[in-house]
Design a protein around this motif. Structure first.
Motif, mmCIF file in Angstrom:
data_model
loop_
_atom_site.group_PDB
_atom_site.id
_atom_site.type_symbol
_atom_site.label_atom_id
_atom_site.label_comp_id
_atom_site.label_asym_id
_atom_site.label_seq_id
_atom_site.Cartn_x
_atom_site.Cartn_y
_atom_site.Cartn_z
ATOM 1 N N UNK A 74 -32.127 85.532 3.528
ATOM 2 C CA UNK A 74 -30.807 85.111 3.063
ATOM 3 C C UNK A 74 -30.864 83.603 2.856
ATOM 4 N N UNK A 75 -29.981 83.101 2.015
ATOM 5 C CA UNK A 75 -29.981 81.660 1.737
ATOM 6 C C UNK A 75 -28.560 81.214 1.431
ATOM 7 N N UNK A 76 -28.364 79.914 1.570
ATOM 8 C CA UNK A 76 -27.026 79.391 1.319
ATOM 9 C C UNK A 76 -26.792 79.188 -0.178
ATOM 10 N N UNK A 77 -25.603 79.624 -0.594
ATOM 11 C CA UNK A 77 -25.162 79.346 -1.955
ATOM 12 C C UNK A 77 -23.763 78.757 -1.806
ATOM 13 N N UNK A 85 -27.195 87.163 0.461
ATOM 14 C CA UNK A 85 -28.397 87.904 0.094
ATOM 15 C C UNK A 85 -28.458 87.864 -1.430
ATOM 16 N N UNK A 86 -29.503 87.247 -1.964
ATOM 17 C CA UNK A 86 -29.600 87.063 -3.414
ATOM 18 C C UNK A 86 -30.915 87.629 -3.928
ATOM 19 N N UNK A 141 -24.424 88.294 6.663
ATOM 20 C CA UNK A 141 -24.722 88.565 5.248
ATOM 21 C C UNK A 141 -25.458 89.890 5.095
ATOM 22 N N UNK A 142 -26.359 90.195 6.041
ATOM 23 C CA UNK A 142 -27.115 91.454 5.961
ATOM 24 C C UNK A 142 -26.196 92.640 6.211
ATOM 25 N N UNK A 177 -33.167 83.599 7.759
ATOM 26 C CA UNK A 177 -32.376 82.637 6.999
ATOM 27 C C UNK A 177 -33.304 81.549 6.433
ATOM 28 N N UNK A 178 -33.205 81.268 5.146
ATOM 29 C CA UNK A 178 -34.012 80.220 4.515
ATOM 30 C C UNK A 178 -33.454 78.855 4.954
ATOM 31 N N UNK A 179 -34.257 77.820 5.031
ATOM 32 C CA UNK A 179 -35.693 77.800 4.793
ATOM 33 C C UNK A 179 -36.467 77.977 6.099
#
Ligand code: ZN
Length: 189
Positions: free
Chosen positions: A89-92, A98-99, A129-130, A67-69
């Motif tokens: 993965x990162x938050x949007x 997953x972007x 998310x994965x 997970x970022x960051x």
């Protein structure tokens, strides 16, 4: 690397501070952990990466994900040590996703890596998310476990070191008793 050597490295790099701190949660704590400082030098990070990877050499890991960051630097190091691909993965809008065109094959075996696990929240969100994208998360790992071993992320989990970081509300903070005020880490004048 044993857990004492790891914590010693954190102290030497000022990644683990002792004093009286105001955390971003508003709670007070006698310890503050800024993992990024322990991972400034690639040689150190590579050693942490190998120490985590060692547990998964026979686990048939296809991919490491973080997970970022917070997880990016150590996750990349673990992937390098396992010689597998790395993605994140990162938050949007607050939602872990997953972007960036990252795609997973159905059943792809994934190890999720974080720097620090406190509640396990971001690791759990990363795993969800994965899996929504077809991956199979088989394990999770972090350098530091701040949960006293309690955080449950739904898959087997390891950490290289455990660290008890107590935190208190201002009203209950034993460090505040003599009128001492906490400092905000990172805002040192
Ligand atoms: Zn206090």
């Amino acid at each position: 690397m044993n857990s004492e050597q790891i914590l010693q490295h954190f102290i030497e790099t000022n990644a683990l501070l002792e004093g009286h701190f105001l955390l971003s949660s508003g709670l007070h704590s006698p310890k503050y952990l800024q993992c990024a400082l322990a991972l400034q030098y690639p040689e150190d990070t590579a050693r942490f990466g190998k120490a985590i990877a060692k547990h998964y050499l026979q686990a048939g890991i296809d991919t490491v994900a973080s997970p970022a960051i917070g997880g990016l630097v150590i996750g990349y190091a673990v992937a390098a040590a396992l010689n597998v691909r790395f993605l994140w993965t990162e938050r949007q809008n607050g939602q872990m996703t997953l972007r960036r065109g990252f795609n997973l094959k159905p059943g792809e075996r994934i190890l999720v890596v974080e720097d620090v696990i406190t509640t396990g929240g971001s690791t759990r969100e990363c795993i969800a998310a994965l899996e929504e994208n077809g991956g199979k998360v088989v394990a999770a790992a972090s350098i530091i476990d701040r949960s006293n071993g309690i955080a449950d992320v739904g898959v087997p989990r390891i950490a290289l070191a455990s660290l008890d970081v107590p935190s208190y509300s201002e009203a209950e903070c034993p460090l505040c008793v003599n009128g001492d005020r906490p400092i905000k880490p990172g805002s040192r004048a």
